[in-house]
Design a protein around this motif. Structure first.
Motif, PDB file in Angstrom:
ATOM      1  N   GLN A   1       9.788  -0.920 -11.719  1.00  0.00           N
ATOM      2  CA  GLN A   1      10.983  -0.868 -10.862  1.00  0.00           C
ATOM      3  C   GLN A   1      11.741   0.426 -11.154  1.00  0.00           C
ATOM      4  N   VAL A   2      12.134   1.120 -10.091  1.00  0.00           N
ATOM      5  CA  VAL A   2      12.887   2.373 -10.282  1.00  0.00           C
ATOM      6  C   VAL A   2      14.142   2.337  -9.406  1.00  0.00           C
ATOM      7  N   LEU A   3      15.095   3.188  -9.735  1.00  0.00           N
ATOM      8  CA  LEU A   3      16.300   3.281  -8.899  1.00  0.00           C
ATOM      9  C   LEU A   3      16.181   4.526  -8.022  1.00  0.00           C
ATOM     10  N   VAL A   4      16.424   4.349  -6.741  1.00  0.00           N
ATOM     11  CA  VAL A   4      16.283   5.467  -5.813  1.00  0.00           C
ATOM     12  C   VAL A   4      17.643   5.720  -5.164  1.00  0.00           C
ATOM     13  N   GLU A   5      17.993   6.985  -5.058  1.00  0.00           N
ATOM     14  CA  GLU A   5      19.280   7.292  -4.412  1.00  0.00           C
ATOM     15  C   GLU A   5      19.055   7.795  -3.002  1.00  0.00           C
ATOM     16  N   GLN A   6      19.809   7.214  -2.085  1.00  0.00           N
ATOM     17  CA  GLN A   6      19.661   7.634  -0.699  1.00  0.00           C
ATOM     18  C   GLN A   6      21.045   7.616  -0.063  1.00  0.00           C
ATOM     19  N   GLU A   7      21.425   8.699   0.515  1.00  0.00           N
ATOM     20  CA  GLU A   7      22.735   8.836   1.161  1.00  0.00           C
ATOM     21  C   GLU A   7      23.855   8.292   0.279  1.00  0.00           C
ATOM     22  N   GLY A   8      23.827   8.695  -0.973  1.00  0.00           N
ATOM     23  CA  GLY A   8      24.894   8.326  -1.905  1.00  0.00           C
ATOM     24  C   GLY A   8      24.812   6.902  -2.429  1.00  0.00           C
ATOM     25  N   LYS A   9      23.822   6.114  -1.969  1.00  0.00           N
ATOM     26  CA  LYS A   9      23.709   4.734  -2.457  1.00  0.00           C
ATOM     27  C   LYS A   9      22.477   4.603  -3.352  1.00  0.00           C
ATOM     28  N   THR A  10      22.545   3.659  -4.306  1.00  0.00           N
ATOM     29  CA  THR A  10      21.401   3.464  -5.196  1.00  0.00           C
ATOM     30  C   THR A  10      20.671   2.174  -4.820  1.00  0.00           C
ATOM     31  N   PHE A  11      19.351   2.263  -4.701  1.00  0.00           N
ATOM     32  CA  PHE A  11      18.525   1.094  -4.361  1.00  0.00           C
ATOM     33  C   PHE A  11      17.498   0.843  -5.438  1.00  0.00           C
ATOM     34  N   LYS A  12      17.137  -0.427  -5.583  1.00  0.00           N
ATOM     35  CA  LYS A  12      15.996  -0.739  -6.456  1.00  0.00           C
ATOM     36  C   LYS A  12      14.740  -0.557  -5.616  1.00  0.00           C
ATOM     37  N   ALA A  13      13.738   0.103  -6.178  1.00  0.00           N
ATOM     38  CA  ALA A  13      12.474   0.279  -5.456  1.00  0.00           C
ATOM     39  C   ALA A  13      11.323   0.090  -6.442  1.00  0.00           C
ATOM     40  N   LEU A  14      10.097   0.058  -5.912  1.00  0.00           N
ATOM     41  CA  LEU A  14       8.931  -0.162  -6.767  1.00  0.00           C
ATOM     42  C   LEU A  14       8.010   1.041  -6.733  1.00  0.00           C
ATOM     43  N   GLN A  15       7.427   1.307  -7.876  1.00  0.00           N
ATOM     44  CA  GLN A  15       6.503   2.418  -7.955  1.00  0.00           C
ATOM     45  C   GLN A  15       5.166   1.915  -8.491  1.00  0.00           C
ATOM     46  N   GLY A  16       4.073   2.344  -7.856  1.00  0.00           N
ATOM     47  CA  GLY A  16       2.761   1.928  -8.338  1.00  0.00           C
ATOM     48  C   GLY A  16       1.669   2.671  -7.615  1.00  0.00           C
ATOM     49  N   ILE A  17       0.409   2.416  -8.010  1.00  0.00           N
ATOM     50  CA  ILE A  17      -0.736   3.047  -7.348  1.00  0.00           C
ATOM     51  C   ILE A  17      -1.192   2.115  -6.226  1.00  0.00           C
ATOM     52  N   ARG A  18      -1.053   2.601  -4.996  1.00  0.00           N
ATOM     53  CA  ARG A  18      -1.396   1.766  -3.846  1.00  0.00           C
ATOM     54  C   ARG A  18      -2.912   1.617  -3.745  1.00  0.00           C
ATOM     55  N   SER A  19      -3.401   0.360  -3.538  1.00  0.00           N
ATOM     56  CA  SER A  19      -4.850   0.120  -3.556  1.00  0.00           C
ATOM     57  C   SER A  19      -5.574   0.848  -2.431  1.00  0.00           C
ATOM     58  N   LYS A  20      -4.986   0.867  -1.228  1.00  0.00           N
ATOM     59  CA  LYS A  20      -5.780   1.372  -0.103  1.00  0.00           C
ATOM     60  C   LYS A  20      -6.097   2.865  -0.193  1.00  0.00           C
ATOM     61  N   ASP A  21      -5.241   3.691  -0.799  1.00  0.00           N
ATOM     62  CA  ASP A  21      -5.578   5.116  -0.902  1.00  0.00           C
ATOM     63  C   ASP A  21      -5.470   5.655  -2.334  1.00  0.00           C
ATOM     64  N   LYS A  22      -5.230   4.743  -3.270  1.00  0.00           N
ATOM     65  CA  LYS A  22      -5.142   5.089  -4.701  1.00  0.00           C
ATOM     66  C   LYS A  22      -4.088   6.165  -4.974  1.00  0.00           C
ATOM     67  N   ARG A  23      -3.029   6.166  -4.182  1.00  0.00           N
ATOM     68  CA  ARG A  23      -1.966   7.151  -4.398  1.00  0.00           C
ATOM     69  C   ARG A  23      -0.735   6.496  -4.981  1.00  0.00           C
ATOM     70  N   GLN A  24      -0.034   7.261  -5.801  1.00  0.00           N
ATOM     71  CA  GLN A  24       1.221   6.740  -6.366  1.00  0.00           C
ATOM     72  C   GLN A  24       2.281   6.737  -5.264  1.00  0.00           C
ATOM     73  N   VAL A  25       2.922   5.595  -5.042  1.00  0.00           N
ATOM     74  CA  VAL A  25       3.943   5.511  -3.992  1.00  0.00           C
ATOM     75  C   VAL A  25       5.206   4.860  -4.554  1.00  0.00           C
ATOM     76  N   THR A  26       6.332   5.160  -3.893  1.00  0.00           N
ATOM     77  CA  THR A  26       7.582   4.470  -4.212  1.00  0.00           C
ATOM     78  C   THR A  26       7.980   3.731  -2.941  1.00  0.00           C
ATOM     79  N   VAL A  27       8.121   2.413  -3.040  1.00  0.00           N
ATOM     80  CA  VAL A  27       8.375   1.627  -1.823  1.00  0.00           C
ATOM     81  C   VAL A  27       9.551   0.674  -2.027  1.00  0.00           C
ATOM     82  N   TYR A  28      10.171   0.337  -0.893  1.00  0.00           N
ATOM     83  CA  TYR A  28      11.153  -0.735  -0.912  1.00  0.00           C
ATOM     84  C   TYR A  28      10.580  -1.867  -0.053  1.00  0.00           C
TER      85      TYR A  28
END
Ligand code: GDP
Length: 468
Positions: A388-415
């Motif tokens: 779990q990571v904190l992401v800042e967007q337009e001055g607000k902080t959100f909880k988001a998830l970071q991991g290696i996505r299975s379909k393309d094996k790329r590291q992504v940050t998603v909400y």
């Protein structure tokens, strides 16, 4: 004299305090049973009183009363061993892989050596709790209603299920069944071929995310793969009068007679056998459910999962008039419903997931009693694949998830969005914003503990009272 009495008393107490607990883990395919048991063993054998701290909700570990946990040989030699090493090796591979999923029943045995607390600590300092952990496919429990149905009644029930996607998928085998002259002398090869089409239909339903599949062994046959007992199918095209006529006219070696025989054999030997040989002997049961994937899929997938789970839960509704009670006397005293893969959502959504699980079990608020059984609900990630990571967007902080996505094996940050806390209404499906990806497991070094979420909540519920 005194010492011999004391020795006897001590032996009596030892026997009384060293106990065995038979724990069963089930859930439909892909609900996370293999991941769960692998992690459970890993968490327990890595309890080390010096550095421990990975299981804060598990009281005995927090109080540093667990001396050590070891894997020891199982008692039942005819049940396959749960392949913990192979699963751990998959996770330690480079790149890491998810372990091979449950295909049949398996067993593992652990010995938990612990310091007694309270009253017993004066009499005996340390005790051992033996845990026999059984893993079996939840699909096998979907067969319970068969015990109350004959071949004709079961065929009729299957007829009622044939709608929408199921009707489409059923076409090939249904066409073949219709062409079969049921009064003709049975040809084993033809029966095997149609049964294969029927099995392919059931597998296709499963792949489409439909969970209510009967007979359960057809999709997870284990040692019965290819056996004639799994070579039958329902007769959906017959009307009441056809059944009557066939019962009167069909010869003992006809297709009709053989299909009837195989259905009865399946019901009396395979289904009943499982309940008699395994189910009634469990002390505690954990039921795993992946509620998140069907939410991601579609309304039909969700409803189907709900239907599948309801059928599964019927196995635990013990009451005077229940089918299960009339047939068997299970002795489970604790039952826990566990929503898995909680690392797919942010931590603020976990209470919603637990609440959704509760709603699913209680059928949308209608209270279902599991009489005489202590029931718990939780949400966990057995093998945490995201951070779990904190992401800042337009001055607000959100909880988001970071991991290696299975379909393309790329590291992504998603909400991933919010989880409904109640059974989703029609509106939910229209404006569905919930979206998540599958993730690859995180790399695991030899000797490292599997990262998890809330496995300790399960351990506390399951073992807390036994380690007091
Ligand atoms: P089984 O069929 O019940 O034995 O299910 P598995 O334990 O094999 O899990 C099926 C799949 O679900 C795995 O291959 C993973 O993709 C996923 N999975 C299981 N547990 C977890 C978890 O804790 N976190 C995440 N992110 N995925 C999981």
């Amino acid at each position: 004299m005194f010492t011999s009495i004391q020795r006897e008393v001590n032996q009596f107490i030892n026997r009384g305090l060293d106990r065995t607990l038979r724990i069963a883990v089930t859930g439909l395919s892909q609900s996370g049973k293999t991941a769960f048991i692998t992690s459970l063993i890993n968490q327990l054998i890595n309890i080390d009183n010096v550095t421990n701290g990975h299981l804060p909700l598990f009281e005995a570990a927090r109080q540093q009363r667990i001396v050590g946990v070891k894997r020891i040989p199982q008692i039942n030699l005819n049940i396959p061993r749960f392949d913990y090493e192979a699963n751990l090796n998959s996770l330690m591979a480079s790149p890491p892989q998810w372990p091979q999923s449950t295909r049949g029943v398996s067993e593992t045995r652990l010995a938990v050596r612990y310091h007694n607390s309270g009253l017993f600590s004066h009499i005996k300092e340390k005790s051992t709790l033996y845990l026999d952990i059984f893993d079996y496919p939840g699909e096998w429990l979907l067969d319970l209603p068969l015990l109350n149905l004959n071949y004709q009644q079961w065929s009729l029930e299957q007829q009622n299920l044939r709608q929408g996607l199921r009707a489409e998928l059923a076409q090939t085998w249904l066409e073949k069944t219709k062409k079969l002259d049921l009064t003709a002398m049975a040809d084993e090869d033809i029966l095997a071929q149609i049964a294969k089409d029927y099995t392919a239909y059931l597998q296709a339903c499963k792949e489409q995310g439909l969970h209510f599949i009967q007979p359960g062994r057809f999709v997870l046959p284990a040692e019965l793969e290819g056996a004639p007992v799994l070579q039958f199918f329902p007769l959906l095209h017959l009307a009441e009068k056809d059944w009557k006529k066939l019962k009167e006219e069909a010869k003992p070696n006809s297709y009709f007679a053989i299909l009837n025989q195989r259905y009865d054999y399946y019901k009396n030997k395979v289904v009943k056998g499982f309940y008699e040989n395994y189910f009634v002997h469990f002390d505690r049961q954990l039921i795993l459910a992946d509620c998140l994937t069907p939410i991601n899929h579609s309304r039909q997938a969700f409803q189907d999962m709900q239907e599948g789970l309801q059928q599964l839960f019927k196995n635990f509704h013990y009451g005077k008039r229940r089918l299960i009670n009339r047939l068997f006397y299970p002795r489970i005293d604790k039952l826990m419903f566990i929503a898995t893969k909680a690392d797919h959502i942010t931590s603020d959504q976990i209470p919603n997931l637990v609440s959704l699980m509760r709603q699913l079990v209680q059928d949308g608020g209608r209270h279902v009693a599991f009489e005489g059984i202590e029931t718990g609900f939780t949400a966990i990630a057995a093998i945490r694949a995201t951070k779990q990571v904190l992401v800042e967007q337009e001055g607000k902080t959100f909880k988001a998830l970071q991991g290696i996505r299975s379909k393309d094996k790329r590291q992504v940050t998603v909400y991933p969005g919010s989880v409904p806390s109640r059974l989703p209404s029609i509106d939910f499906w229209q404006q569905q914003k919930f979206d998540f990806d599958q993730f690859e497991p995180q790399p695991l070094e030899s000797g490292e503990i599997i990262p998890h979420l809330r496995m300790d909540s399960v351990l506390q519920f399951l073992l807390g009272d036994k380690l007091a």
